[in-house]
Design a protein around this motif. Structure first.
Motif, PDB file in Angstrom:
ATOM      1  N   VAL B  59      40.803  42.140  30.476  1.00 43.13           N
ATOM      2  CA  VAL B  59      42.175  41.654  30.658  1.00 43.13           C
ATOM      3  C   VAL B  59      42.775  42.243  31.930  1.00 43.13           C
ATOM      4  O   VAL B  59      43.353  41.521  32.756  1.00 43.13           O
ATOM      5  N   VAL B  60      42.597  43.560  32.132  1.00 44.98           N
ATOM      6  CA  VAL B  60      43.183  44.191  33.316  1.00 44.98           C
ATOM      7  C   VAL B  60      42.575  43.615  34.593  1.00 44.98           C
ATOM      8  O   VAL B  60      43.285  43.241  35.534  1.00 44.98           O
ATOM      9  N   VAL B  61      41.225  43.518  34.618  1.00 40.59           N
ATOM     10  CA  VAL B  61      40.566  42.996  35.825  1.00 40.59           C
ATOM     11  C   VAL B  61      41.005  41.563  36.095  1.00 40.59           C
ATOM     12  O   VAL B  61      41.246  41.169  37.238  1.00 40.59           O
ATOM     13  N   SER B  62      41.153  40.776  35.023  1.00 34.96           N
ATOM     14  CA  SER B  62      41.578  39.396  35.203  1.00 34.96           C
ATOM     15  C   SER B  62      42.997  39.333  35.768  1.00 34.96           C
ATOM     16  O   SER B  62      43.313  38.467  36.592  1.00 34.96           O
ATOM     17  N   LEU B  63      43.864  40.264  35.343  1.00 33.40           N
ATOM     18  CA  LEU B  63      45.242  40.276  35.845  1.00 33.40           C
ATOM     19  C   LEU B  63      45.305  40.648  37.322  1.00 33.40           C
ATOM     20  O   LEU B  63      46.137  40.119  38.056  1.00 33.40           O
ATOM     21  N   ILE B  64      44.422  41.560  37.757  1.00 34.96           N
ATOM     22  CA  ILE B  64      44.502  42.011  39.146  1.00 34.96           C
ATOM     23  C   ILE B  64      43.492  41.299  40.037  1.00 34.96           C
ATOM     24  O   ILE B  64      43.247  41.724  41.151  1.00 34.96           O
ATOM     25  N   VAL B  75      34.006  49.608  42.288  1.00 37.12           N
ATOM     26  CA  VAL B  75      34.708  50.879  42.074  1.00 37.12           C
ATOM     27  C   VAL B  75      35.936  50.658  41.195  1.00 37.12           C
ATOM     28  O   VAL B  75      36.195  51.414  40.255  1.00 37.12           O
ATOM     29  N   VAL B  76      36.687  49.566  41.496  1.00 37.85           N
ATOM     30  CA  VAL B  76      37.879  49.277  40.694  1.00 37.85           C
ATOM     31  C   VAL B  76      37.483  49.013  39.246  1.00 37.85           C
ATOM     32  O   VAL B  76      38.098  49.546  38.309  1.00 37.85           O
ATOM     33  N   PHE B  77      36.413  48.214  39.041  1.00 39.86           N
ATOM     34  CA  PHE B  77      35.950  47.951  37.674  1.00 39.86           C
ATOM     35  C   PHE B  77      35.660  49.269  36.956  1.00 39.86           C
ATOM     36  O   PHE B  77      36.129  49.515  35.848  1.00 39.86           O
ATOM     37  N   THR B  78      34.851  50.122  37.619  1.00 41.25           N
ATOM     38  CA  THR B  78      34.398  51.339  36.945  1.00 41.25           C
ATOM     39  C   THR B  78      35.573  52.247  36.611  1.00 41.25           C
ATOM     40  O   THR B  78      35.614  52.835  35.536  1.00 41.25           O
ATOM     41  N   LEU B  79      36.529  52.346  37.540  1.00 45.97           N
ATOM     42  CA  LEU B  79      37.663  53.233  37.272  1.00 45.97           C
ATOM     43  C   LEU B  79      38.533  52.681  36.137  1.00 45.97           C
ATOM     44  O   LEU B  79      38.996  53.440  35.288  1.00 45.97           O
ATOM     45  N   THR B  80      38.709  51.346  36.101  1.00 44.70           N
ATOM     46  CA  THR B  80      39.448  50.743  34.990  1.00 44.70           C
ATOM     47  C   THR B  80      38.756  51.069  33.668  1.00 44.70           C
ATOM     48  O   THR B  80      39.394  51.508  32.697  1.00 44.70           O
ATOM     49  N   ILE B  81      37.433  50.864  33.662  1.00 48.68           N
ATOM     50  CA  ILE B  81      36.669  51.121  32.434  1.00 48.68           C
ATOM     51  C   ILE B  81      36.783  52.590  32.043  1.00 48.68           C
ATOM     52  O   ILE B  81      36.998  52.919  30.872  1.00 48.68           O
ATOM     53  N   ALA B  82      36.682  53.491  33.045  1.00 47.61           N
ATOM     54  CA  ALA B  82      36.748  54.926  32.740  1.00 47.61           C
ATOM     55  C   ALA B  82      38.089  55.275  32.105  1.00 47.61           C
ATOM     56  O   ALA B  82      38.155  56.075  31.165  1.00 47.61           O
ATOM     57  N   CYS B 123      32.924  37.077  34.701  1.00 48.09           N
ATOM     58  CA  CYS B 123      34.002  36.266  34.122  1.00 48.09           C
ATOM     59  C   CYS B 123      35.386  36.716  34.564  1.00 48.09           C
ATOM     60  O   CYS B 123      36.132  35.957  35.169  1.00 48.09           O
ATOM     61  N   ALA B 124      35.744  37.980  34.301  1.00 46.88           N
ATOM     62  CA  ALA B 124      37.142  38.378  34.436  1.00 46.88           C
ATOM     63  C   ALA B 124      37.634  38.329  35.871  1.00 46.88           C
ATOM     64  O   ALA B 124      38.800  38.046  36.113  1.00 46.88           O
ATOM     65  N   SER B 125      36.744  38.583  36.859  1.00 47.84           N
ATOM     66  CA  SER B 125      37.222  38.587  38.237  1.00 47.84           C
ATOM     67  C   SER B 125      37.368  37.171  38.783  1.00 47.84           C
ATOM     68  O   SER B 125      37.740  36.986  39.933  1.00 47.84           O
ATOM     69  N   LYS B 126      37.024  36.140  37.969  1.00 48.53           N
ATOM     70  CA  LYS B 126      37.118  34.766  38.458  1.00 48.53           C
ATOM     71  C   LYS B 126      38.058  33.909  37.637  1.00 48.53           C
ATOM     72  O   LYS B 126      38.522  32.873  38.111  1.00 48.53           O
ATOM     73  N   GLN B 127      38.319  34.293  36.380  1.00 53.59           N
ATOM     74  CA  GLN B 127      39.083  33.416  35.502  1.00 53.59           C
ATOM     75  C   GLN B 127      40.345  34.094  34.976  1.00 53.59           C
ATOM     76  O   GLN B 127      40.511  35.305  35.123  1.00 53.59           O
ATOM     77  N   GLY B 128      41.201  33.297  34.325  1.00 48.19           N
ATOM     78  CA  GLY B 128      42.472  33.797  33.823  1.00 48.19           C
ATOM     79  C   GLY B 128      42.327  34.701  32.622  1.00 48.19           C
ATOM     80  O   GLY B 128      41.225  34.920  32.112  1.00 48.19           O
ATOM     81  N   VAL B 129      43.478  35.210  32.148  1.00 49.76           N
ATOM     82  CA  VAL B 129      43.470  36.186  31.066  1.00 49.76           C
ATOM     83  C   VAL B 129      42.897  35.601  29.779  1.00 49.76           C
ATOM     84  O   VAL B 129      42.134  36.262  29.074  1.00 49.76           O
ATOM     85  N   GLY B 130      43.228  34.336  29.492  1.00 52.09           N
ATOM     86  CA  GLY B 130      42.756  33.720  28.250  1.00 52.09           C
ATOM     87  C   GLY B 130      41.242  33.689  28.186  1.00 52.09           C
ATOM     88  O   GLY B 130      40.632  34.150  27.214  1.00 52.09           O
ATOM     89  N   ALA B 131      40.631  33.168  29.254  1.00 51.93           N
ATOM     90  CA  ALA B 131      39.171  33.077  29.283  1.00 51.93           C
ATOM     91  C   ALA B 131      38.549  34.463  29.241  1.00 51.93           C
ATOM     92  O   ALA B 131      37.544  34.692  28.557  1.00 51.93           O
TER      93      ALA B 131
END
Lengths: 226, 208
Positions: B59-64, B75-82, B123-131
């Motif tokens: 959800v966060v990655v999809s929003l940003i 790096v952004v993915f990994t830090l979000t996950i961490a 998925c998340a870096s290409k599509q909206g929050v719902g998907a």
């Protein structure tokens, strides 16, 4: 027990008794992905060993000086005791990513053919569980809840032993897989299933090392007393 | 790629469960699959933790996703996950202490679990929050199914119990090796072979 004995025990335990791949299941992705050829497996093992050592030294330093409860640097800045353990995972990830970047630059500059043959697996070392696992094991023995405080040499011993154990598992597996290419495998088992079953047999073999560290302790105790 | 050519939220959800099952089809995140499946209870807890982290990160990655730059995205993915893993880890240590002890280092190791990074990327870096949310739910359902399949085989044969309840007759000779590390490799390899037997059988029937 003296320091040398402790270091040997930690390294021996990490390499054979609690092998990273076959006992803790960390680093399974390269174990499956890069174990087709012995030479590639060996270079991958060396790269991971090097990254583990760099990352372990950095994370030990970071934990001791910055992250552990009452660590010197933030306490000095804040003027009172601080506890930054909540940042452990975030800072470890940054440390690991930085060390992988460093190794990648080095290999690209000095060993271009090796860089080509690693392909996508080199940056993937960042997400190799083995490295974060080693850092976490070390952080368990620094500060707060630790009963036996580890020095930098203990951390390095764990990293080196673990890395060697990882290389050993990878090379063993790739040797077996090269032979498997010539075998007539039942069709449902072709590909990953047979690798898993062979991995199970290897793990079974490594179970045989259980308890051999006690023998090592006894040997040292005997050597220590005249 | 335009958004219209990508799968819809419903397709994302269904794909995650079986056709693109993260464990058996994509072979991702095998570390927890092998390590925490000695008992069904720890497998379920692990799946729940992975589901929470996957949902949060997706959800966060999809929003940003509009602000992501290609060379910095991992790096952004990994830090979000961490960040999410720290949350889950501390919560579990507070409320489920014995289970968090049992899972040990494998809970923080979710950070480097390939499934989550892969889903953020695909998925998340290409599509909206719902998907992204549907994809996270589908993938974690598939992950839970796979983990439970392996864990129930291992616990049943290794200890004769399921979720701690005695299932096998008392005379069952416990196959201790199934609880030990080799059992994880064997169970996973044999289950994969079983799946490919089923698949070969189906293809055969389609041809005939």
């Amino acid at each position: 027990m003296d320091t040398l004995g402790e270091i040997l025990m930690i390294a021996f335990g990490a390499a054979l008794i609690h092998n990273f791949v076959l006992h803790y299941f960390v680093g399974i992705c390269p174990f499956i992905g890069v174990s087709r050829r012995v030479d590639l497996a060996f270079s991958m093992g060396c790269a991971v060993t090097f990254v583990v050592c760099v990352a372990s030294v950095l994370s030990w330093t970071l934990t001791t000086w910055v992250l552990q409860p009452g660590a010197p640097i933030p306490s000095f800045i804040a003027g009172r005791d601080t506890d930054l353990t909540i940042l452990t995972y975030l800072s470890y990830i940054v440390v690991i990513a930085a060390s992988v970047q460093f190794v990648e630059l080095y290999i690209r500059r000095y060993h271009p053919p090796l860089y080509k043959s690693f392909g996508v697996y080199l940056p993937l070392i960042t997400t190799n569980c083995a490295i974060l696992f080693a850092c976490l094991e070390i952080s368990k023995h620094v500060g707060g809840t630790a009963t036996d405080a580890w020095g930098l040499h203990h951390a390095l011993a764990l990293a080196l032993g673990g890395g060697i154990g990882f290389t050993l598992a990878l090379v063993l597996m790739s040797g077996i897989r090269q032979e498997l290419d010539l075998c007539d495998i039942p069709r449902p088992f072709v590909g990953i299933p047979v690798v898993m079953v062979v991995g199970g047999i290897l793990a079974l073999a490594f179970l045989g090392f259980t308890g051999s560290d006690q023998g090592l302790v006894d040997a040292f105790a005997k050597g220590g007393t005249p | 790629m335009s958004e219209s050519s990508l799968p819809t939220p419903g397709e994302r959800f269904v794909n995650g469960v079986l056709p693109e099952n993260p464990v058996f089809r994509q072979l991702l995140g095998l570390c927890p699959v092998l390590a925490v499946t000695a008992t069904l209870a720890s497998a379920l807890t692990m799946s729940f933790a992975v589901a929470v982290v996957l949902l949060g990160a997706n959800v966060v990655v999809s929003l940003i996703r509009g602000w992501l730059r290609p060379h910095l995205r991992i790096v952004v993915f990994t830090l979000t996950i961490a960040g999410f893993v720290t949350l889950v880890d501390k919560t579990m240590a507070a409320f489920l202490y014995p289970m968090s002890k049992e899972l040990g280092p494998y809970l923080p190791l979710i950070i480097v679990n390939c499934i989550i990074i892969c889903r953020c990327e695909v998925c998340a870096s290409k599509q909206g929050v719902g998907a992204a949310a549907a994809d996270a739910l589908g993938q974690s359902l598939g992950f839970t199914l796979a983990l439970c399949a392996i864990a129930s085989v291992r616990e049943l044969l290794g200890a004769g119990t399921l979720l701690g309840f005695q299932v096998m007759p008392a005379a069952w000779p416990e196959w201790v090796v199934m609880i030990l590390p080799p059992g994880a490799f064997f169970t996973f390899g044999l289950l994969m072979a079983l799946l490919s037997v089923i698949q070969l059988h189906r293809e055969h029937r389609r041809v005939v």
